[in-house]
Design a protein around this motif. Structure first.
Motif, PDB file in Angstrom:
ATOM      1  N   TYR A  83       0.848  -1.186   0.000  1.00 11.10           N
ATOM      2  CA  TYR A  83       0.000   0.000   0.000  1.00 11.10           C
ATOM      3  C   TYR A  83       0.889   1.243   0.000  1.00 11.10           C
ATOM      4  CZ  TYR A  83      -3.727   3.229   0.760  1.00 11.10           C
ATOM      5  OH  TYR A  83      -4.611   4.255   0.585  1.00 11.10           O
ATOM      6  N   ASP A  84       0.785   2.029  -1.069  1.00  9.74           N
ATOM      7  CA  ASP A  84       1.584   3.238  -1.248  1.00  9.74           C
ATOM      8  C   ASP A  84       0.887   4.116  -2.278  1.00  9.74           C
ATOM      9  OD1 ASP A  84       3.965   4.735  -0.662  1.00  9.74           O
ATOM     10  OD2 ASP A  84       4.802   4.111  -2.582  1.00  9.74           O
ATOM     11  N   ARG A  85       0.975   5.408  -2.119  1.00 14.78           N
ATOM     12  CA  ARG A  85       0.381   6.367  -3.078  1.00 14.78           C
ATOM     13  C   ARG A  85      -1.090   6.064  -3.354  1.00 14.78           C
ATOM     14  NH1 ARG A  85       3.812   5.648  -7.912  1.00 14.78           N
ATOM     15  NH2 ARG A  85       4.368   3.703  -6.947  1.00 14.78           N
ATOM     16  N   GLU A  86      -1.865   5.884  -2.287  1.00 13.41           N
ATOM     17  CA  GLU A  86      -3.317   5.685  -2.309  1.00 13.41           C
ATOM     18  C   GLU A  86      -3.791   4.415  -3.002  1.00 13.41           C
ATOM     19  OE1 GLU A  86      -2.200   8.957  -3.427  1.00 13.41           O
ATOM     20  OE2 GLU A  86      -2.267   9.538  -1.332  1.00 13.41           O
ATOM     21  N   GLY A  87      -2.901   3.464  -3.214  1.00 13.11           N
ATOM     22  CA  GLY A  87      -3.306   2.210  -3.842  1.00 13.11           C
ATOM     23  C   GLY A  87      -2.359   1.087  -3.478  1.00 13.11           C
ATOM     24  N   TRP A  88      -2.677  -0.090  -3.997  1.00 15.50           N
ATOM     25  CA  TRP A  88      -1.855  -1.279  -3.788  1.00 15.50           C
ATOM     26  C   TRP A  88      -1.039  -1.510  -5.046  1.00 15.50           C
ATOM     27  CZ3 TRP A  88      -1.568  -3.569   0.869  1.00 15.50           C
ATOM     28  CH2 TRP A  88      -2.597  -3.317   1.786  1.00 15.50           C
ATOM     29  N   TRP A  89       0.280  -1.716  -4.885  1.00 12.49           N
ATOM     30  CA  TRP A  89       1.204  -1.883  -6.003  1.00 12.49           C
ATOM     31  C   TRP A  89       1.876  -3.247  -5.890  1.00 12.49           C
ATOM     32  CZ3 TRP A  89       1.459   2.070  -9.590  1.00 12.49           C
ATOM     33  CH2 TRP A  89       0.769   3.222  -9.225  1.00 12.49           C
ATOM     34  N   ARG A  90       1.806  -4.021  -6.957  1.00  9.70           N
ATOM     35  CA  ARG A  90       2.309  -5.399  -6.945  1.00  9.70           C
ATOM     36  C   ARG A  90       3.830  -5.436  -7.088  1.00  9.70           C
ATOM     37  NH1 ARG A  90       0.006 -10.214 -10.791  1.00  9.70           N
ATOM     38  NH2 ARG A  90       1.265 -11.893  -9.918  1.00  9.70           N
ATOM     39  N   GLY A  91       4.454  -6.285  -6.273  1.00 13.88           N
ATOM     40  CA  GLY A  91       5.899  -6.448  -6.343  1.00 13.88           C
ATOM     41  C   GLY A  91       6.324  -7.801  -5.803  1.00 13.88           C
ATOM     42  N   GLU A  92       7.619  -7.984  -5.658  1.00 11.58           N
ATOM     43  CA  GLU A  92       8.191  -9.245  -5.185  1.00 11.58           C
ATOM     44  C   GLU A  92       9.131  -8.975  -4.013  1.00 11.58           C
ATOM     45  OE1 GLU A  92      11.378 -12.572  -6.766  1.00 11.58           O
ATOM     46  OE2 GLU A  92      10.324 -11.349  -8.222  1.00 11.58           O
ATOM     47  N   VAL A  93       8.994  -9.763  -2.957  1.00  5.93           N
ATOM     48  CA  VAL A  93       9.862  -9.619  -1.787  1.00  5.93           C
ATOM     49  C   VAL A  93      11.281 -10.025  -2.177  1.00  5.93           C
ATOM     50  CG1 VAL A  93      10.351 -10.409   0.563  1.00  5.93           C
ATOM     51  CG2 VAL A  93       7.971 -10.080  -0.189  1.00  5.93           C
ATOM     52  N   VAL A  94      12.253  -9.124  -1.886  1.00  2.00           N
ATOM     53  CA  VAL A  94      13.651  -9.433  -2.203  1.00  2.00           C
ATOM     54  C   VAL A  94      14.532  -9.512  -0.959  1.00  2.00           C
ATOM     55  CG1 VAL A  94      13.572  -8.575  -4.560  1.00  2.00           C
ATOM     56  CG2 VAL A  94      14.171  -7.010  -2.701  1.00  2.00           C
ATOM     57  N   PHE A  95      14.050  -8.980   0.172  1.00  2.00           N
ATOM     58  CA  PHE A  95      14.822  -9.051   1.416  1.00  2.00           C
ATOM     59  C   PHE A  95      13.875  -8.917   2.593  1.00  2.00           C
ATOM     60  CE2 PHE A  95      17.908  -7.880   4.637  1.00  2.00           C
ATOM     61  CZ  PHE A  95      19.009  -8.646   4.286  1.00  2.00           C
ATOM     62  N   VAL A  96      14.114  -9.711   3.628  1.00  2.29           N
ATOM     63  CA  VAL A  96      13.269  -9.694   4.817  1.00  2.29           C
ATOM     64  C   VAL A  96      14.073  -9.106   5.974  1.00  2.29           C
ATOM     65  CG1 VAL A  96      11.953 -11.093   6.458  1.00  2.29           C
ATOM     66  CG2 VAL A  96      12.003 -11.724   4.021  1.00  2.29           C
ATOM     67  N   PHE A  97      13.552  -8.011   6.544  1.00  2.00           N
ATOM     68  CA  PHE A  97      14.128  -7.399   7.738  1.00  2.00           C
ATOM     69  C   PHE A  97      13.232  -7.754   8.915  1.00  2.00           C
ATOM     70  CE2 PHE A  97      15.139  -4.509   4.225  1.00  2.00           C
ATOM     71  CZ  PHE A  97      16.512  -4.393   4.359  1.00  2.00           C
ATOM     72  N   ASP A  98      13.593  -7.331  10.089  1.00  2.00           N
ATOM     73  CA  ASP A  98      12.749  -7.526  11.270  1.00  2.00           C
ATOM     74  C   ASP A  98      11.599  -6.527  11.207  1.00  2.00           C
ATOM     75  OD1 ASP A  98      11.869  -8.535  13.690  1.00  2.00           O
ATOM     76  OD2 ASP A  98      13.019  -7.059  14.835  1.00  2.00           O
ATOM     77  N   GLY A  99      10.409  -6.986  10.828  1.00  2.00           N
ATOM     78  CA  GLY A  99       9.231  -6.130  10.775  1.00  2.00           C
ATOM     79  C   GLY A  99       9.048  -5.355   9.480  1.00  2.00           C
ATOM     80  N   GLU A 100       9.944  -5.539   8.518  1.00  2.00           N
ATOM     81  CA  GLU A 100       9.831  -4.853   7.232  1.00  2.00           C
ATOM     82  C   GLU A 100      10.272  -5.791   6.109  1.00  2.00           C
ATOM     83  OE1 GLU A 100      10.627  -0.182   8.066  1.00  2.00           O
ATOM     84  OE2 GLU A 100      12.404  -1.398   7.712  1.00  2.00           O
ATOM     85  N   LEU A 101       9.824  -5.442   4.898  1.00  2.00           N
ATOM     86  CA  LEU A 101      10.240  -6.198   3.721  1.00  2.00           C
ATOM     87  C   LEU A 101      10.736  -5.230   2.660  1.00  2.00           C
ATOM     88  CD1 LEU A 101       7.186  -8.625   3.310  1.00  2.00           C
ATOM     89  CD2 LEU A 101       9.354  -9.109   4.421  1.00  2.00           C
ATOM     90  N   MET A 102      11.791  -5.634   1.955  1.00  2.00           N
ATOM     91  CA  MET A 102      12.214  -4.875   0.776  1.00  2.00           C
ATOM     92  C   MET A 102      11.526  -5.517  -0.418  1.00  2.00           C
ATOM     93  SD  MET A 102      15.943  -4.140  -0.913  1.00  2.00           S
ATOM     94  CE  MET A 102      16.393  -2.878   0.274  1.00  2.00           C
ATOM     95  N   VAL A 103      10.885  -4.678  -1.241  1.00  2.71           N
ATOM     96  CA  VAL A 103      10.083  -5.167  -2.363  1.00  2.71           C
ATOM     97  C   VAL A 103      10.607  -4.571  -3.662  1.00  2.71           C
ATOM     98  CG1 VAL A 103       7.754  -5.217  -3.354  1.00  2.71           C
ATOM     99  CG2 VAL A 103       8.059  -5.393  -0.863  1.00  2.71           C
ATOM    100  N   TYR A 104      10.695  -5.421  -4.675  1.00  2.00           N
ATOM    101  CA  TYR A 104      11.066  -4.998  -6.021  1.00  2.00           C
ATOM    102  C   TYR A 104       9.798  -4.895  -6.853  1.00  2.00           C
ATOM    103  CZ  TYR A 104      12.848  -5.259 -10.790  1.00  2.00           C
ATOM    104  OH  TYR A 104      13.104  -5.005 -12.119  1.00  2.00           O
ATOM    105  N   PHE A 105       9.636  -3.768  -7.557  1.00  4.55           N
ATOM    106  CA  PHE A 105       8.448  -3.533  -8.370  1.00  4.55           C
ATOM    107  C   PHE A 105       8.801  -3.720  -9.839  1.00  4.55           C
ATOM    108  CE2 PHE A 105       7.977  -1.119  -4.462  1.00  4.55           C
ATOM    109  CZ  PHE A 105       6.750  -1.575  -4.021  1.00  4.55           C
ATOM    110  N   HIS A 106       8.414  -4.853 -10.406  1.00  7.77           N
ATOM    111  CA  HIS A 106       8.737  -5.183 -11.797  1.00  7.77           C
ATOM    112  C   HIS A 106       8.184  -4.155 -12.772  1.00  7.77           C
ATOM    113  CE1 HIS A 106      10.163  -9.215 -10.806  1.00  7.77           C
ATOM    114  NE2 HIS A 106       9.184  -9.248  -9.914  1.00  7.77           N
TER     115      HIS A 106
END
Length: 146
Positions: A83-106
């Motif tokens: 959820y970002d910029r008033e909508g949901w944007w599809r991506g892929e998890v590339v790294f898992v942090f404690d309580g957060e995820l890094m996501v790549y947006f194809h």
């Protein structure tokens, strides 16, 4: 049975350049044979009024069920919506942090905009696909990894 009805909560699937793989929450105001009149839940115009528009049914899907009910942990490679910029944007998890995820947006690859972002778990849901069935809709979770 009508699959869409006035008052139903839906998502409008981004179908224009710059909005591929995005989903914006809306409420159905009117149902016609091939299109729906919707009012967006978050998108507002220059007068600070919620945007209303007619959308082809092929660009609308019911609002997905809560994916937080799924009892598994998100992992690298999972297909998610952020959820970002008033909508949901599809991506892929590339790294898992404690309580957060890094996501790549194809959908942004090759563009001048940011391809990656780090987001808290409360702004991330497992991506789900919908299919029309005889009595309505069927949802499936997209989980790429184990």
């Amino acid at each position: 049975m009508d699959k869409y009805f006035v008052g139903m909560r839906v998502e409008v699937v981004g179908h224009e350049e710059g909005f591929w793989n995005s989903y914006f929450g809306a409420i159905v105001l009117r149902v016609d044979r091939t299109k729906l009149r919707v009012r967006y839940e978050e998108l507002i115009d220059e007068n600070e009024e919620y945007i209303e528009e007619d959308v082809a049914m092929k660009h609308v899907r019911p609002y997905p069920p809560e994916s937080r009910e799924v009892n598994y942990r998100m992992n690298v490679g999972d297909d998610v919506d952020v959820y970002d910029r008033e909508g949901w944007w599809r991506g892929e998890v590339v790294f898992v942090f404690d309580g957060e995820l890094m996501v790549y947006f194809h959908y942004m690859a090759g563009d001048d905009t940011e391809d990656y972002g780090t987001f808290p778990l409360d702004r991330i849901r497992i991506h789900q696909e919908v299919k029309e069935v005889a009595k309505g809709f069927a949802w499936s979770h997209v989980k790429v990894t184990g």
